[in-house]
Design an enzyme around this catalytic site. Structure first.
Site, mmCIF file in Angstrom:
data_model
loop_
_atom_site.group_PDB
_atom_site.id
_atom_site.type_symbol
_atom_site.label_atom_id
_atom_site.label_comp_id
_atom_site.label_asym_id
_atom_site.label_seq_id
_atom_site.Cartn_x
_atom_site.Cartn_y
_atom_site.Cartn_z
ATOM 1 N N HIS A 90 33.842 35.545 34.337
ATOM 2 C CA HIS A 90 32.422 35.215 34.144
ATOM 3 C C HIS A 90 32.403 33.843 33.494
ATOM 4 O O HIS A 90 32.955 33.669 32.397
ATOM 5 C CB HIS A 90 31.764 36.241 33.224
ATOM 6 C CG HIS A 90 31.398 37.495 33.935
ATOM 7 N ND1 HIS A 90 32.324 38.334 34.476
ATOM 8 C CD2 HIS A 90 30.185 38.033 34.216
ATOM 9 C CE1 HIS A 90 31.702 39.349 35.058
ATOM 10 N NE2 HIS A 90 30.405 39.198 34.923
ATOM 11 N N HIS B 110 31.253 41.516 43.280
ATOM 12 C CA HIS B 110 30.937 41.427 41.843
ATOM 13 C C HIS B 110 29.960 42.536 41.491
ATOM 14 O O HIS B 110 28.743 42.348 41.524
ATOM 15 C CB HIS B 110 30.355 40.042 41.519
ATOM 16 C CG HIS B 110 30.161 39.790 40.051
ATOM 17 N ND1 HIS B 110 30.608 38.651 39.420
ATOM 18 C CD2 HIS B 110 29.575 40.529 39.071
ATOM 19 C CE1 HIS B 110 30.295 38.694 38.129
ATOM 20 N NE2 HIS B 110 29.653 39.830 37.899
ATOM 21 N N THR C 28 35.343 48.173 32.633
ATOM 22 C CA THR C 28 36.081 47.930 31.400
ATOM 23 C C THR C 28 36.665 49.242 30.896
ATOM 24 O O THR C 28 35.901 50.105 30.446
ATOM 25 C CB THR C 28 35.117 47.383 30.307
ATOM 26 O OG1 THR C 28 34.161 46.511 30.893
ATOM 27 C CG2 THR C 28 35.873 46.690 29.196
ATOM 28 N N PRO C 29 37.970 49.429 30.972
ATOM 29 C CA PRO C 29 38.535 50.659 30.419
ATOM 30 C C PRO C 29 38.259 50.720 28.920
ATOM 31 O O PRO C 29 38.454 49.726 28.215
ATOM 32 C CB PRO C 29 40.035 50.534 30.703
ATOM 33 C CG PRO C 29 40.148 49.502 31.764
ATOM 34 C CD PRO C 29 39.007 48.561 31.547
ATOM 35 N N ASP D 172 36.729 42.993 27.971
ATOM 36 C CA ASP D 172 35.450 42.723 27.302
ATOM 37 C C ASP D 172 35.673 41.599 26.283
ATOM 38 O O ASP D 172 36.678 41.605 25.561
ATOM 39 C CB ASP D 172 34.981 44.008 26.590
ATOM 40 C CG ASP D 172 33.588 43.874 26.011
ATOM 41 O OD1 ASP D 172 33.332 42.875 25.291
ATOM 42 O OD2 ASP D 172 32.758 44.755 26.269
ATOM 43 N N GLU E 174 27.700 31.383 31.835
ATOM 44 C CA GLU E 174 26.427 32.128 31.752
ATOM 45 C C GLU E 174 25.527 31.551 30.664
ATOM 46 O O GLU E 174 24.323 31.747 30.680
ATOM 47 C CB GLU E 174 26.705 33.605 31.436
ATOM 48 C CG GLU E 174 27.315 34.364 32.596
ATOM 49 C CD GLU E 174 27.689 35.776 32.185
ATOM 50 O OE1 GLU E 174 28.720 35.949 31.520
ATOM 51 O OE2 GLU E 174 26.946 36.704 32.530
HETATM 52 P P1 5GP Z 1 31.536 48.549 32.766
HETATM 53 O O1 5GP Z 1 32.600 47.518 32.576
HETATM 54 O O2 5GP Z 1 31.258 49.309 31.484
HETATM 55 O O3 5GP Z 1 31.778 49.471 33.928
HETATM 56 O O4 5GP Z 1 30.186 47.778 33.176
HETATM 57 C C1 5GP Z 1 29.264 47.282 32.235
HETATM 58 C C2 5GP Z 1 29.851 46.129 31.445
HETATM 59 O O5 5GP Z 1 30.078 45.013 32.322
HETATM 60 C C3 5GP Z 1 28.923 45.582 30.385
HETATM 61 O O6 5GP Z 1 29.026 46.307 29.173
HETATM 62 C C4 5GP Z 1 29.418 44.150 30.234
HETATM 63 O O7 5GP Z 1 30.566 44.117 29.428
HETATM 64 C C5 5GP Z 1 29.830 43.788 31.647
HETATM 65 N N1 5GP Z 1 28.744 43.076 32.363
HETATM 66 C C6 5GP Z 1 27.854 43.600 33.216
HETATM 67 N N2 5GP Z 1 27.019 42.650 33.680
HETATM 68 C C7 5GP Z 1 27.411 41.505 33.111
HETATM 69 C C8 5GP Z 1 26.947 40.156 33.202
HETATM 70 O O8 5GP Z 1 25.997 39.808 33.924
HETATM 71 N N3 5GP Z 1 27.601 39.233 32.448
HETATM 72 C C9 5GP Z 1 28.669 39.561 31.655
HETATM 73 N N4 5GP Z 1 29.253 38.590 30.976
HETATM 74 N N5 5GP Z 1 29.134 40.809 31.560
HETATM 75 C C10 5GP Z 1 28.501 41.771 32.276
#
Ligand code: 5GP
Length: 360
Positions: free
Chosen positions: A219, A13, A98-99, A162, A222
């Protein structure tokens, strides 16, 4: 710390943009400040803050999003993240991202993914395996005859949906994941600000992902949202992340369905979603032998690394018998929870077995 670093570990994760190096984050922020895109003095406190509420964490992610909307930067971050995990003996990394589409700079979800892939290809300091195993090829990354004395790491990818996205956008991500299975995409993650979005928006895309053979990690829990937690558990994802705000009935479903939980200790403490390490739900799950895996979540944002997470757990839960050997077993058991193909599991199992022998 040395022992925890030397132990082989499995990371399941980790968000790419949350794992960005501190030094890179500051460098990128300053550069954008100099270009006048952002006001450095206004964002510095967000970057430097230690404990952040969930809301503030997502403000930081929005800032990181501004910094990383460039293909070359994404490639660099991916390379650095892999190097950092490999340097602390993470032997299998499931990296999620997230693309993102950004018309202003000609970025599509596809070109975003290509930039990440380029990052994987551009690692030269360690041996990286990210292309799924060719059935004809009996050589594996950890074969004793591999001959390499360098660090070795398997990397597989999850594409994240997202929670702000529409059903169509979520579906686009799943379709991209399917096209990119040949480059090591193994599953789909649902993440993003838990304060927004609705489960029914993502469900069609998640069902489609599952029907097409992708694994799903969610997720879950939370924030207190009993109805959604229930819906998520009913979906029976292959793994869930966090599992914090569960009520009695949720624990019962989780325990009976044996859905593995990705535990992110530092992240939960720093975002104040768990009051203290002593009351963290990890201990109950561990004691009852529920499948769990320790993870970093966002090693950059939370200034942690996987070795630290294992040490924190062992220090806090020594009373449960979680010593060095048990930590090693916890790490070894995580191999069962990976989404990669059978050959990878077998290779890692043999590798952990060989390390166990040297431990006596
Ligand atoms: P990326 O997907 O842009 O490579 O990584 C960052 C993104 O992962 C954040 O903008 C968020 O959407 C998601 N993210 C990172 N950490 C968390 C978390 O602890 N909880 C949730 N729900 N989303 C997270």
């Amino acid at each position: 710390m040395e022992w925890w670093v030397s132990m082989p570990k499995v990371e399941l994760h980790a968000h790419l943009n949350g794992s960005i190096r501190d030094s890179t984050l500051l460098e990128l922020t300053k550069a954008l400040g100099e270009k006048g895109v952002i006001n450095f003095s206004q964002v510095e406190h967000i970057i430097m803050k230690y404990n952040r509420s969930v809301k503030e964490v997502f403000q930081l992610f929005d800032l990181i999003r501004i910094l990383t909307t460039d293909h070359a930067i994404l490639t660099r971050i991916t390379r650095e993240v892999i190097e950092d995990f490999a340097s602390e003996n993470v032997v299998y990394l499931e990296l999620r991202t997230t693309p993102k589409r950004n018309d202003a700079i000609g970025m599509t979800k596809g070109s975003y993914f290509e930039a990440v892939l380029e990052g994987l290809r551009s690692v030269t300091s360690v041996d990286v395996n990210f292309i799924p195993h060719d059935k004809e090829d009996s050589r594996t990354l950890f074969s004793p005859n591999n001959g390499s004395s360098r660090k070795r790491i398997y990397v597989r990818l999850l594409l994240s949906i997202d929670r702000r996205e529409t059903t169509e956008a979520a579906m686009e991500t799943v379709k991209l994941a399917l096209e990119m299975k040949q480059f090591g995409v193994v599953g789909i993650d649902l993440s993003g600000n838990p304060l927004v979005g609705d489960w029914n928006t993502y469900l069609p895309a998640l069902k489609f992902a599952r029907n097409q053979g992708l694994y799903v990690s969610l997720h879950c829990g939370e924030i207190p949202n009993p109805k959604e937690i229930h819906q998520m558990l009913d979906f029976k994802p292959e793994r869930i992340g966090h599992a914090i705000c569960f009520e009695k009935e949720h624990w019962e479903i989780l325990k009976s369905s044996k859905i593995p939980v990705e535990i992110c200790l530092t992240s939960n403490i720093r975002t104040l979603t768990v009051r203290s390490i002593q009351v963290h739900h990890f201990v109950g799950l561990y004691k009852t032998k529920h499948p769990v895996v320790l993870c970093t979540d966002d090693s950059g944002v939370f200034s942690t690394c996987l070795s630290k997470e294992y040490k924190i757990a062992a220090d806090a839960f020594v009373f449960t018998g979680l010593g060095k050997r048990e930590s090693f077993e916890l790490s070894r058991n995580a191999v069962e929870l990976i989404f990669a193909e059978r050959q990878v599991k077998e290779d890692l199992t043999k590798y952990f077995d060989s390390v166990a022998k040297t431990m006596g």
